[in-house]
Design an enzyme around this catalytic site. Structure first.
Site, PDB file in Angstrom:
ATOM      1  N   THR A 186      22.519   0.978   1.862  1.00 51.26           N
ATOM      2  CA  THR A 186      22.996   2.186   2.549  1.00 51.26           C
ATOM      3  C   THR A 186      23.101   1.892   4.035  1.00 51.26           C
ATOM      4  O   THR A 186      22.354   1.063   4.556  1.00 51.26           O
ATOM      5  CB  THR A 186      21.992   3.332   2.311  1.00 51.26           C
ATOM      6  OG1 THR A 186      21.796   3.472   0.912  1.00 51.26           O
ATOM      7  CG2 THR A 186      22.493   4.648   2.872  1.00 51.26           C
TER       8      THR A 186
ATOM      9  N   LYS B 292       0.828  -1.219   0.000  1.00 46.37           N
ATOM     10  CA  LYS B 292       0.000   0.000   0.000  1.00 46.37           C
ATOM     11  C   LYS B 292       0.860   1.266   0.000  1.00 46.37           C
ATOM     12  O   LYS B 292       0.549   2.237  -0.687  1.00 46.37           O
ATOM     13  CB  LYS B 292      -0.952  -0.009   1.205  1.00 46.37           C
ATOM     14  CG  LYS B 292      -2.110  -0.986   1.006  1.00 46.37           C
ATOM     15  CD  LYS B 292      -2.927  -1.195   2.267  1.00 46.37           C
ATOM     16  CE  LYS B 292      -3.851  -0.051   2.554  1.00 46.37           C
ATOM     17  NZ  LYS B 292      -4.708  -0.333   3.742  1.00 46.37           N
TER      18      LYS B 292
ATOM     19  N   ARG C 250      -1.535  18.556  -8.105  1.00 46.39           N
ATOM     20  CA  ARG C 250      -2.330  19.722  -7.686  1.00 46.39           C
ATOM     21  C   ARG C 250      -1.452  20.943  -7.429  1.00 46.39           C
ATOM     22  O   ARG C 250      -1.769  22.063  -7.815  1.00 46.39           O
ATOM     23  CB  ARG C 250      -3.117  19.365  -6.415  1.00 46.39           C
ATOM     24  CG  ARG C 250      -4.150  20.414  -6.014  1.00 46.39           C
ATOM     25  CD  ARG C 250      -4.719  20.144  -4.634  1.00 46.39           C
ATOM     26  NE  ARG C 250      -3.708  20.371  -3.613  1.00 46.39           N
ATOM     27  CZ  ARG C 250      -3.615  19.663  -2.486  1.00 46.39           C
ATOM     28  NH1 ARG C 250      -4.437  18.678  -2.239  1.00 46.39           N
ATOM     29  NH2 ARG C 250      -2.672  19.938  -1.604  1.00 46.39           N
TER      30      ARG C 250
ATOM     31  N   ALA D 211      11.396   7.376  -3.937  1.00 44.61           N
ATOM     32  CA  ALA D 211      12.462   6.513  -3.425  1.00 44.61           C
ATOM     33  C   ALA D 211      12.224   5.119  -3.983  1.00 44.61           C
ATOM     34  O   ALA D 211      11.375   4.374  -3.505  1.00 44.61           O
ATOM     35  CB  ALA D 211      12.437   6.470  -1.903  1.00 44.61           C
TER      36      ALA D 211
ATOM     37  N   TYR E  24       7.829  -6.038  -1.774  1.00 45.16           N
ATOM     38  CA  TYR E  24       8.631  -4.810  -1.832  1.00 45.16           C
ATOM     39  C   TYR E  24       9.005  -4.483  -3.270  1.00 45.16           C
ATOM     40  O   TYR E  24       8.751  -3.383  -3.757  1.00 45.16           O
ATOM     41  CB  TYR E  24       9.876  -4.993  -0.962  1.00 45.16           C
ATOM     42  CG  TYR E  24      10.709  -3.746  -0.792  1.00 45.16           C
ATOM     43  CD1 TYR E  24      10.207  -2.640  -0.121  1.00 45.16           C
ATOM     44  CD2 TYR E  24      12.011  -3.682  -1.279  1.00 45.16           C
ATOM     45  CE1 TYR E  24      10.982  -1.494   0.046  1.00 45.16           C
ATOM     46  CE2 TYR E  24      12.784  -2.553  -1.114  1.00 45.16           C
ATOM     47  CZ  TYR E  24      12.267  -1.463  -0.444  1.00 45.16           C
ATOM     48  OH  TYR E  24      13.035  -0.343  -0.281  1.00 45.16           O
TER      49      TYR E  24
END
Ligand code: UDP
Length: 319
Positions: free
Chosen positions: A180, A96, A111, A119, A150
């Site tokens: 990272t 989600k 908008r 990302a 994912y």
């Protein structure tokens, strides 16, 4: 600029807040703390240029006032099946955040006429068959694989981002982030650096999964944030890899951590519980980042580990 950062209490999100505030912008942080940590942004509470909204980005989001840029960093991101904050244990929320969350942020960007940065991740390359990975490589992924919630959420997010760019003319950018590390990583999220550095600082043997020949390329968080900010300030629309191209085996990585920390407990080989979908090699080709953004990482692994140790010691309560 007035910049919205989703996932602001996360590892990367909180460093982005700090950097963009230091650059003189107003920052609107958003997080629902399912994996973010309030400690990561506690120091910003009294900063007059920082506002915070406790929201789930996968629901409709409203931000009063103008928004010049949006950095969508909200998502669970750890691949560790044992971690409560990893995406194995938050599969629906992960999908989600990547799908509905990206759509909601793009709606605000449309908008407001904002620059939008997604990302994305090296995980969209799956278990890659080409090395190093260039942005033109479409990936080797399995829609129902163990990491799919994912990978596929981020792949959908990239498609949605390009659709808003091409169809609605939104000023979008996509950063594909490789491994990272640095201060503010969740010590319990099961990833290689937190696991191994914690073990080293406690004088324990380092748990290497399998024979440790699988490779990764680890980027220090300050370098990564610099690349992301350069992309945000640019008008590039196509994906850009940001990561450190120095590739090493997980065994070499563990040995470096033992060397830097002076840990004498050695290595403990363990069965790789994620072996089915543990990518065997991963290394970014950063030619595009260099050409378009004039970016390359500056901090080598030993320096980066040294810069990370004080945070880990504080969390572990050791001097
Ligand atoms: N790994 C390991 N020992 C650990 C944690 C991770 O050997 O305690 C390995 C893992 O199997 C993988 C690599 O380190 O091959 C990087 O794992 P990480 O969770 O950091 O992220 P990934 O790159 O898989 O998304």
């Amino acid at each position: 600029m007035r910049i919205l950062i989703t996932g602001a209490a996360g590892f990367l999100g909180s460093h982005l807040c700090d950097r963009l505030l230091a650059d003189g912008h107003e920052v609107i942080g958003m997080d629902n703390f399912i994996t973010g940590n309030p400690d990561n942004i506690a120091h910003l509470a009294s900063n007059k240029n920082f506002e915070f909204y406790n929201r789930d980005v996968s629901n409709y989001i409203f931000v009063p006032g103008k928004v010049d840029a949006i950095l969508h960093f909200a998502s669970p991101a750890s691949p560790n099946p044992q971690s409560r904050s990893g995406y194995f244990n938050l599969p629906i929320q992960t999908m989600k955040a990547g799908a509905l969350g990206t759509h909601n942020c793009l709606g605000v960007a449309r908008r407001e006429g904002s620059r939008f940065i997604l990302a994305s991740t090296s995980e969209i390359y799956g278990d890659p068959e080409v090395h190093p990975q260039t942005e033109s490589y479409p990936g080797n992924v399995d829609p129902i694989g163990e990491r799919a919630v994912y990978d596929e959420a981020k792949r959908f997010a990239e498609s949605m981002t390009m659709a808003y760019h091409r169809f609605h003319g939104v000023n979008t950018g996509i950063v594909r982030i490789f491994n990272t590390y640095g201060p503010r990583m969740d010590l319990e999220d099961g990833r290689a650096l937190p696991n191994l550095l914690k073990q080293a600082l406690l004088g324990e043997p380092l748990t290497v999964y399998g024979n440790g020949s699988q490779t990764r390329s680890f980027c220090f968080v300050e370098d990564l944030v610099d690349g992301i900010v350069k992309l945000a300030y640019s008008d590039e629309h196509f994906p850009v890899n940001i990561g450190n191209p120095v590739e090493m085996s997980i065994l070499e990585f563990a040995e470096t951590i033992n060397k830097v920390t002076g840990n004498k407990a050695g290595i403990k080989y363990m069965e790789n519980s994620r072996s089915a979908r543990d990518p065997q090699r991963r290394q970014p080709d950063i030619t595009r980042a260099d050409k378009i953004l004039h970016w390359e990482p500056k901090v080598n692994l030993e320096e980066g580990i040294l810069k990370t140790i004080p945070f880990f010691k504080e969390k572990l309560g050791i001097a």
